[in-house]
Structure formats: structure tokens, C-alpha cells
Design a protein around this motif. Structure first.
Motif, mmCIF file in Angstrom:
data_model
loop_
_atom_site.group_PDB
_atom_site.id
_atom_site.type_symbol
_atom_site.label_atom_id
_atom_site.label_comp_id
_atom_site.label_asym_id
_atom_site.label_seq_id
_atom_site.Cartn_x
_atom_site.Cartn_y
_atom_site.Cartn_z
ATOM 1 N N ALA A 1 9.361 -1.071 6.157
ATOM 2 C CA ALA A 1 8.999 0.126 5.406
ATOM 3 C C ALA A 1 7.489 0.193 5.222
ATOM 4 C CB ALA A 1 9.687 0.121 4.049
ATOM 5 N N HIS A 2 6.957 1.403 5.213
ATOM 6 C CA HIS A 2 5.534 1.629 4.977
ATOM 7 C C HIS A 2 5.371 2.823 4.046
ATOM 8 C CE1 HIS A 2 4.318 -1.165 8.133
ATOM 9 N NE2 HIS A 2 5.090 -0.539 9.004
ATOM 10 N N CYS B 1 -1.486 1.849 3.362
ATOM 11 C CA CYS B 1 -0.094 1.508 3.087
ATOM 12 C C CYS B 1 -0.068 0.692 1.811
ATOM 13 C CB CYS B 1 0.509 0.713 4.246
ATOM 14 S SG CYS B 1 2.181 0.146 3.900
ATOM 15 N N ILE C 1 2.215 -1.146 0.747
ATOM 16 C CA ILE C 1 2.881 -2.439 0.930
ATOM 17 C C ILE C 1 1.977 -3.399 1.705
ATOM 18 C CG2 ILE C 1 4.933 -3.588 1.866
ATOM 19 C CD1 ILE C 1 6.289 -0.756 1.760
ATOM 20 N N HIS C 2 1.310 -2.872 2.724
ATOM 21 C CA HIS C 2 0.413 -3.684 3.558
ATOM 22 C C HIS C 2 -0.986 -3.076 3.432
ATOM 23 C CE1 HIS C 2 4.468 -3.253 5.448
ATOM 24 N NE2 HIS C 2 4.428 -4.566 5.329
ATOM 25 N N MET D 1 -3.473 -1.941 6.132
ATOM 26 C CA MET D 1 -3.218 -0.765 6.977
ATOM 27 C C MET D 1 -3.946 0.432 6.365
ATOM 28 S SD MET D 1 0.879 -1.145 7.637
ATOM 29 C CE MET D 1 0.986 0.469 8.414
HETATM 30 CU CU LIG Z 1 3.076 -0.909 5.551
#
Ligand SMILES: [Cu+2]
Length: 129
Positions: free
Chosen positions: A79-80, A114, A116-117, A120
């Protein structure tokens, strides 16, 4: 023979046409879908797509017009999100192989990442005509 009057008349005509077109779009009951579809693509330009693949945004810089709808396709398994640095949009989690839509309204350069990350990152360049 006053140019001012004739140009006002022309403007009124354009406004009336615009209202009629909006009304036609509102009555989207199935008939006349072809005609309204053509008008919509002319006004908003071709649909823009932002692809997330291999933990990267493609293209890294997306050029759109104000008011454009951007389809975000997540081609990863993970997921992003697409979260604007200025808070003007946030898709929330886009599950793997899913997609969401965002709309940008104001002109300018919006950087996003992103959630979550955080490594990114990408940019949406919104430019007027
Ligand atoms: Cu992500």
C-alpha cells in the motif's frame, strides 16, 4: 454602431451557452453521454495518470492543468499514499493493485510523498493556461 454593446451581447450569448451545457451535464441519465463526454475531455484535457511502481512515482514530475483529475494507480503489492506536503490532497492508503483519484485546484508546484515510505517523493506541477 457601438462596439461596446455588441461585445456585451456576445458575452451574454456565451454565458447562456455555458449554462445550457452545465444543465445538459447535470441530466446525465444515460442519453447523450457521448456529447457530454466530448465536452468534458475538451475542458479538462486528457486524463492524467500517476503510477506507483517499484516504490517510485512515475512520472516523478507530473504536469497538469488546474482542476485536473489525476488517477493514481498503485501497481505495487504494498500500500502507498500520495500525500501533499501542503495538505492540499491526500489519498490515504491505496492498497496494492488499487487506484484512487485526486483533484488539484490551485496553480503551483506541489511536492508530495508517501506517508508510509517517506523516501518516496514526487512533484505535481499545476500550471494555468
Ligand atoms: Cu509507499
Amino acid at each position: 454602431m457601438r462596439p461596446t454593446i455588441s461585445s456585451k451581447t456576445a458575452l451574454t450569448g456565451v454565458a447562456t451557452l455555458a449554462v445550457a451545457a452545465l444543465a445538459a451535464c447535470g441530466n446525465d441519465s444515460g442519453s447523450g453521454g457521448g456529447a457530454s463526454g466530448g465536452g468534458a475531455s475538451g475542458a479538462g484535457g486528457a486524463g492524467q495518470t500517476l503510477v506507483i511502481k517499484d516504490f517510485k512515482y512515475e512520472p516523478a514530475t507530473l504536469m497538469v492543468a488546474p482542476g485536473a483529475k489525476i488517477t493514481v494507480k498503485n501497481e505495487d503489492g504494498a500500500a502507498h499514499t500520495v500525500t501533499a506536503g501542503d495538505g492540499s490532497f491526500d489519498t490515504g492508503n491505496i492498497e496494492g493493485k488499487a487506484q484512487k483519484e485526486i483533484t488539484v485546484s490551485k496553480a503551483g508546484q506541489i511536492s508530495y510523498k508517501c506517508d508510509i515510505h517517506q523516501y518516496m517523493t514526487g512533484v505535481i506541477q499545476v500550471s494555468g493556461s
